[in-house]
Design an enzyme around this catalytic site. Sequence first.
Site, PDB file in Angstrom:
ATOM      1  N   LYS A   1       0.826  -1.226   0.000  1.00 28.57           N
ATOM      2  CA  LYS A   1       0.000   0.000   0.000  1.00 28.57           C
ATOM      3  C   LYS A   1       0.856   1.270   0.000  1.00 28.57           C
ATOM      4  CE  LYS A   1      -4.154  -2.256   1.702  1.00 28.57           C
ATOM      5  NZ  LYS A   1      -3.697  -3.598   2.107  1.00 28.57           N
ATOM      6  N   ARG A   2       1.829   1.326  -0.899  1.00 31.47           N
ATOM      7  CA  ARG A   2       2.701   2.479  -0.999  1.00 31.47           C
ATOM      8  C   ARG A   2       2.064   3.579  -1.850  1.00 31.47           C
ATOM      9  NH1 ARG A   2       4.829  -0.569   2.426  1.00 31.47           N
ATOM     10  NH2 ARG A   2       7.063  -0.979   2.535  1.00 31.47           N
TER      11      ARG A   2
END
Lengths: 310, 310
Positions: free
Chosen positions: B112-113
């Site tokens: 989830k960057r």
Amino acid sequence: MPTAAMPAHAAHFATRLKAAVLRTGTPVIVGIDPDIFQLPDAFKPDAPSAAGFAPKVRAFCSEVLAAVADLVPLVKFQSAYFEQLGPAGAGVLAELMIEAKQRGLLVILDVKRGDIGSTSAAYAEAYLNPDSISGMGADAITLAPYMGTDSLQPFVDAAKTYKTGLFVCVKTSNPGSKDLQDQVLKSDEVVYARVANFLRPLMESLEDGSGSSSLGAVVGATFPQAAAELRALLPRSTFLVPGIGAQQGDVASLKNFFDADGHGALVSSSRAIIFPHKFKDKLPWSREAVRKAAHETIDDVRQHVAITTR
Amino acid sequence: MPTAAMPAHAAHFATRLKAAVLRTGTPVIVGIDPDIFQLPDAFKPDAPSAAGFAPKVRAFCSEVLAAVADLVPLVKFQSAYFEQLGPAGAGVLAELMIEAKQRGLLVILDVKRGDIGSTSAAYAEAYLNPDSISGMGADAITLAPYMGTDSLQPFVDAAKTYKTGLFVCVKTSNPGSKDLQDQVLKSDEVVYARVANFLRPLMESLEDGSGSSSLGAVVGATFPQAAAELRALLPRSTFLVPGIGAQQGDVASLKNFFDADGHGALVSSSRAIIFPHKFKDKLPWSREAVRKAAHETIDDVRQHVAITTR
């Protein structure tokens, strides 16, 4: 591998941060973004591998820490540039965080994490516990808000337990922040204000004795109007303000980000300080050149923001 | 430490994914979330340190991979549980990603960057390049959309170059996803639909020859109505669907997430498969118990979604 456990904190992050800003007399912080494609010639590895880059990045960042440690209250490590080196990069980052603390600097780890409950709790334990088994506990970390309040709560709980801090992305410095953050809701709230409003109870739950909160917000220097609005919505939060220097945010507008006493914001500059050889006169990189660039940024900001001792 | 470089991919992620789903006959994928507080007794370390946990987590995850490798097309590693072990955890994760690929599984790394351009580019290089110097190249990763299109573009560029894939959080499975994602804009778009609409050109830019896109969306099993809307807005995207099993998403509503041919979605189950000793009969943990739990999930999903060979 670092082994020295960091002691638990005696005071809230907000309290420790204010003391560090008063001690150094500046809200300027240095972003440690060791982009391997920008490293000065003296730090280029023989082989373009993780094993080749890791000691060079370690040495480069140590030089930067030595150059700025007595000038600024805090450094912000950008996790991406260490993650790019895989496990070796994680090892270097852990060592540098310890070195920064030993030099008397507070440390923000810029990771922009956020996930569902149990996963957020694992991230919080990794990065907000000063005695974490990760060996990577920071004084504060950055968070992404898209998943909502329950995704942030485990970080708030950890920050309360460990007296560490959080900076949630609210209005970011990039032009594309308009795509979602500037959209207007039927309630007439802009999305970034909606986020600020749901952060408000979290801000209140992390106040120290003097009314400063350890829950802060990321607000880009490129959007001073949004900052003025957000200053009113989150009066006890510290704003982490990227976007001056390489991103061209206007230093003259910085007063919008601060409270009346010249507190409540940290102005972050990364590339313009750590890679001075890429800017201005393009002189060769040196520790002195980094120190000079830091001094220039500090002086530049001082012309527009006066910190009082209140 | 792993050293074997992974070969560059011959086909788009979307193409490779569809082939893997057809080969195994199921859209069920296994989430590898090795929460150190949930590990079965046989994998508890002598000392609660990173050095103590790392080999135990490695051994536990290898058992899970061995149990499910011939049953499912793909495994999803949750980065948080490895990051909690610091540099040692990064090393274990790198090794496990190689092991999963060697067992014929596709790999999503759930990170989830999302960040500004140059930082997103560093993350993309770390996790989307199969020959990355990080040693941690995945077949696809997850992303957070709050910062807007320009924060996602470096990931799209890397996915195009390396024929890897992206899953952007659009409507997440947690109750708090309502705080921002369900808010209604003045334009009458719900926020999650707004995100889908700005993802649409990115989806189109990552299509393979058959019209499937390597840009997917995370859509929680707990919100089947949102899934039906999003299916229409992102017709060529694969949905990554967490939330069945431990999170109580309704398997009977899963058809909303798939296209007419039974493709276009991956149903992810983590804790209910890898920690069967915590659910149902609470029998002792074993490789066979994991396999049985995977079979049960696959059979359960098969009753509601039929995959055609078209």
